[in-house]
Write an enzyme that holds these catalytic residues in place. Structure first.
Site, PDB file in Angstrom:
ATOM      1  N   GLU A  66       0.817  -1.197   0.000  1.00  0.00           N
ATOM      2  CA  GLU A  66       0.000   0.000   0.000  1.00  0.00           C
ATOM      3  C   GLU A  66       0.864   1.265   0.000  1.00  0.00           C
ATOM      4  O   GLU A  66       0.548   2.246  -0.677  1.00  0.00           O
ATOM      5  CB  GLU A  66      -0.941   0.008   1.211  1.00  0.00           C
ATOM      6  N   TYR A 154      -6.873   6.036   4.693  1.00  0.00           N
ATOM      7  CA  TYR A 154      -6.944   5.083   3.584  1.00  0.00           C
ATOM      8  C   TYR A 154      -6.083   3.856   3.859  1.00  0.00           C
ATOM      9  O   TYR A 154      -6.553   2.709   3.765  1.00  0.00           O
ATOM     10  CB  TYR A 154      -6.491   5.714   2.264  1.00  0.00           C
ATOM     11  N   ASP A 172      -9.168   5.190  -2.013  1.00  0.00           N
ATOM     12  CA  ASP A 172      -8.041   5.701  -2.792  1.00  0.00           C
ATOM     13  C   ASP A 172      -8.583   6.452  -4.003  1.00  0.00           C
ATOM     14  O   ASP A 172      -9.793   6.655  -4.147  1.00  0.00           O
ATOM     15  CB  ASP A 172      -7.104   4.560  -3.199  1.00  0.00           C
TER      16      ASP A 172
END
Length: 371
Positions: A66, A154, A172
């Site tokens: 991520e 997020y 996102d």
């Protein structure tokens, strides 16, 4: 008394009407949500890409992916991810590494504050000794994730849902685009108002029974189908729920705030080179771009300096989020290296052992070094 009774009965009818309307609206919304959940899940089963971080429930590997993909496309980030987790396969190995080594393995990805934050966060996780506590307190986990350097809502939502299947949305850029079109929303998603609005939408639409699948599906749908330009609306599985498609506004969405004007900077680099192939490097320590990375001796000015016709040089432009860098690198052959404060002497053949900015890497790829 009769007048009061008549008034009450009228209000009772109005109340019943409002209650039924409210119930029907909520029922319709729930039906739409279920349709979106089911259609996205079916689409994802057919169309999703097989990616290494999707084949694991390890929160460490999901976290690394991520962070890498925050500013990097999947096709670009794959090689960096494999290289990074090959060297640092778990939290312990990353926490025990030196910052210089972490930056060197991050080299080429840019946005180096991400690597520094990863390193700091790995030390925090290693000191804690676990991700989720023994009582499986999801709120405690989410609060801990948000406390890690470089982890916002997020990333915390992505780790919580992908690794632990907890009901947190992961919003996102791809998800913002899908939600903007699904609800035909003209609020800039990156504004203060927009962040609050989309956070609420994200929570409302989240499939709390299957958060891992739902978040994976809507993110992948935005990346592959509901794309920024030329989305395939004709074959869209959630077309019937899409207000932007109904209103003909798909190509106008999403909306973002006007970007700030870029600041121009002029960087003049000298690559000193002795007959025995030694040069100078400087480590950036100030709170500026590329903190803790190495570079050649630099003079920043209001314009690029002229260099001699016999000096090999290369001019590059490098755009960052708020800055446009104009850089000139030139090779200067010398018998002895000059004394410049805060520089180190290295052999040019050892330059790969130092973490360099992407701009410097581009220059080295473009200019002929006398190795």
């Amino acid at each position: 008394y009769d007048k009061v009774l008549i008034y009450t009965r009228k209000n009772e009818k109005k109340f019943i009407f409002l209650f039924i309307s409210y119930f029907l609206c909520n029922f319709a919304a729930e039906m739409n949500h279920s349709l979106v959940h089911n259609q996205l899940a079916l689409w994802y089963e057919r169309e999703h890409r097989v990616l290494p971080w999707r084949e694991t429930l390890d929160p460490y590997l999901i976290w690394i992916s991520e962070i890498i993909l925050q500013q990097t496309r999947v096709d670009q980030g794959m090689g960096y991810y494999m290289r990074f987790v090959s060297r640092f396969p778990d939290v312990q190995s990353l926490s025990m590494a030196s910052e210089d080594e972490v930056l060197r393995y991050w080299q080429g990805l840019g946005y180096y504050s991400r690597a520094r934050n990863l390193h700091k966060a790995a030390k925090m996780i290693a000191a804690r000794g676990y991700w989720m506590n023994a009582s499986h307190d999801r709120e405690e986990l989410f609060t801990f994730l948000l406390s890690l350097p470089g982890v916002g809502e997020y990333t915390a939502g992505a780790i919580a849902s992908f690794a632990f299947n907890l009901p947190y949305p992961a919003l996102d850029g791809n998800v913002y685009r899908v939600l903007s079109r699904l609800y035909d929303c003209e609020i800039p998603f990156d504004s203060t108002e927009g962040k609050k609005y989309f956070k609420r939408l994200g929570k409302e639409l989240l499939d709390c029974n299957h958060p891992r699948l739902y978040n994976s599906a809507i993110m992948e749908f935005g990346a592959l189908h509901c794309t920024p330009s030329s989305p395939d609306c004709i074959h869209c599985p959630i077309q019937s729920c899409c207000l932007a498609y109904a209103h003909g506004t798909v190509d106008l969405l999403p909306i973002r705030k006007p970007r700030p004007k870029l600041r121009d900077r002029y960087l003049n680099y000298t690559i000193f080179c002795t007959p025995d192939m030694q040069t100078l490097l400087h480590r950036r320590t100030e709170k500026d771009i590329w903190q803790h990375l190495y570079e050649f001796p630099l003079v920043e000015s209001d314009s690029l300096f002229s260099v001699g016709a016999n000096m090999p040089s290369v001019d590059l432009t490098h755009v960052l989020s708020h800055q446009r860098l104009h850089a000139r690198f030139h090779i200067e052959k010398v018998d002895e290296l000059p004394h410049i404060a805060d520089t180190i002497v290295i052999s040019l053949s050892d330059i790969d052992n130092y973490a360099l900015s992407r701009l410097t890497l581009r220059a080295l790829a473009s200019i002929h070094l006398p190795l």
